[in-house]
Design a protein around this motif. Sequence first.
Motif, short mmCIF file in Angstrom:
data_model
loop_
_atom_site.label_atom_id
_atom_site.label_comp_id
_atom_site.label_asym_id
_atom_site.label_seq_id
_atom_site.Cartn_x
_atom_site.Cartn_y
_atom_site.Cartn_z
N PRO B 108 -53.87 1.31 18.39
CA PRO B 108 -55.11 2.10 18.51
C PRO B 108 -54.96 3.51 17.92
O PRO B 108 -55.87 4.00 17.24
CB PRO B 108 -55.34 2.16 20.03
N ALA B 112 -56.85 5.16 14.64
CA ALA B 112 -57.57 6.43 14.81
C ALA B 112 -57.07 7.47 13.81
O ALA B 112 -57.86 8.21 13.22
CB ALA B 112 -57.40 6.94 16.23
N ARG B 113 -55.75 7.52 13.59
CA ARG B 113 -55.19 8.48 12.62
C ARG B 113 -55.76 8.26 11.24
O ARG B 113 -55.87 9.17 10.44
CB ARG B 113 -53.70 8.27 12.51
N GLY B 115 -58.72 7.18 10.78
CA GLY B 115 -60.17 7.30 10.88
C GLY B 115 -60.87 5.96 10.85
O GLY B 115 -62.04 5.87 10.45
N GLN B 116 -60.15 4.90 11.25
CA GLN B 116 -60.74 3.56 11.18
C GLN B 116 -60.78 2.90 12.55
O GLN B 116 -60.22 3.39 13.52
CB GLN B 116 -59.91 2.70 10.21
N LEU B 118 -60.21 -0.55 15.15
CA LEU B 118 -59.27 -1.64 15.43
C LEU B 118 -60.00 -2.67 16.28
O LEU B 118 -60.61 -2.31 17.29
CB LEU B 118 -58.06 -1.09 16.21
N LEU B 149 -66.27 -4.31 12.03
CA LEU B 149 -66.14 -2.87 11.87
C LEU B 149 -67.36 -2.36 11.11
O LEU B 149 -67.70 -2.87 10.04
CB LEU B 149 -64.86 -2.52 11.09
#
Lengths: 265, 325
Positions: B108, B112-113, B115-116, B118, B149
């Motif tokens: 997760p 997030a790093r 910017g997407q 999961l 997504l």
Amino acid sequence: MKIIVCLKQVPAKDAPLRLAAGSDGRATAIREDVSFEMNEPDAYALEAALRLKEACLARQESGEVAVLTVGPARAAQMLREALAKGADRALHIETPSGAELDSHAIAVAMAAGLQSENFDLILTGLQSDDAGYAQTGLLLAENLGLPHATIIMKIEPHAGGLRVKRELEGGRFQWLELPRPALLTIQSGIDKLRYATLLGIKQAKNKPLARLELSALGVSPGSNRLAVARLAMPEKTKATEMLAGTPAEMAAALAQKLRQLHLVP
Amino acid sequence: MSSVCLLAEQSGGKLNPITLEVLSAAQTLAGAAGLPVRALVLCGADETQAADALAGYALDKVIRVAHARLAPYVAESHLAAALAALAACGSDPLVLLPHTYQTRDYAPRLAARRGQGLITDVTALRWRESRLECSRPVYGGKLAAEVYLRAGPAGFYSLQAGAFPQPPAPAARPVPIEDFAVEIPAPRVLAEAPFQEARQSVDLSQAAAIVAAGRGIKEAKNLEMIRQLAAQLGAEVAASRPLCDSGWLPMDCQIGSSGQTVAPRLYVAIGISGAIQHLVGMKGARTIVAINKDPEAPIFEVADYGLAGDLFAIVPALISALNAA
Ligand SMILES: Cc1cc2nc3c(=O)[nH]c(=O)nc-3n(C[C@H](O)[C@H](O)[C@H](O)COP(=O)(O)OP(=O)(O)OC[C@H]3O[C@@H](n4cnc5c(N)ncnc54)[C@H](O)[C@@H]3O)c2cc1C
């Protein structure tokens, strides 16, 4: 020690789930006319926090537990329950009814809601019993820049930080050491759950419950990274033979099958 | 999107078998989209042979990141290494990982790093025009959701064990292994070596028959009737997690992903809903019987024989039916 516990309200475990009719016949959510309860792993996170606080108080140190939820108006009842069990105060980030948020949106809202808070520790359940994305805790840690550990079964204060026992697959475990502040996701079973006492329920009425609107934090369903295209009954793949009749008839039919398969000694 | 990237999971230089399931899913997806498959292997300095094992399969290349801080596993180090190495997988890869305790612990934050998003616990993947739709269980397996997504298919997907069982295609030509150097700062979290809690008093993996009780039995005293049935079937008694959490039975008796994995000739599940974490521990049983009052309970999906009704009526009836020889 100041502890924040994140809670989510989810449908009760034995609630009969029905799909809500979607706009074009596709369902993307369940109907809301079911009973709701505190997500089970979150209840364990709350229990762990209350025990840590009690241990602090027993050592003449200060201890506080604040609970936080991002959810619709009905979730206030769960916060009251947490206050009745011994939490000191609650923060409700209220979402408009029917607004479905993913873990990312919830974590962003939580991080914004915690902006002016000081804390040593944040606890969340390891996942929710509804969508079960298992991400909110970690994404909150990411938003706040905190170290984390997941699937925790024991927490001990240790040299200004924490020593925690992490569950692994197949009955294995591992100890980790973290500095504070940190975020931990808690596994069900970490401690025995308590019930709220009558006195606790009475006292809860006077404990502070602050409300914030989701929109005031700049978060909306538009913040979601995931979208649900469809929700449905799972596809059946295995041909299960359902035995029919009264309990006695079902039992007799099964006993006969098991004998035929030589499964009765 | 320029590639489908597989994030392999290994320990001690040995691939976690679920990595091959994820690889086969990656091959299928990449084939349909006309993209190359790349595998990323994060390993300790003496675990590099994990990459060799992957190079035997049909892949564009294996990218190996070996570093002393990658063993034993700690989330922060893994995250730092994966983030740096994903840059070597081309722009905006579609990343597949196994859904395991390890990826639950870092994926997760990795997504997030970048910017997407999961999507976790995926059981099926399908292209619907330019969307990659994922099936996943929700509400303890009582419903299935199709999730995608919103920003497009590039992003992260973790796949459920056993959902993509077909073996991956072997390599038709030599697959290059590229070493990728990363810097990993000292992590804030210290990890000790994993250990097994206690010696298991009963090795349920050897049991010929198992009668397992779940939360549906309501109270510890009702285990008596479960024990009686087990004795008649020459079976061991086991349980779902909540019963062990409540201390009604020792943890040794727990069946599932965090307990024991069993494959007896007979498995009788009584008052167990059939959450995936329980199913992975018992679905290999030869004959599965499920007793549950909810006819839609997911446990029936893996059962050979289903008895939909009140266990407090059915179990005593079964005990007398087995008595009456
Ligand atoms: C990381 C992780 C690891 C986990 N590891 C494990 C594991 O190793 N093993 C495991 O089991 N779980 C594990 N779990 C928990 C799992 O997700 C489920 O919560 C758990 O398996 C549910 O147990 P249950 O089926 O007994 O209870 P419930 O889901 O509450 O189901 C009870 C069932 O009893 C039925 N019932 C109730 N009353 C009656 C009656 N009178 N007659 C007949 N039927 C009745 C209900 O219809 C229901 O289906 C894990 C979860 C996580 C997140």
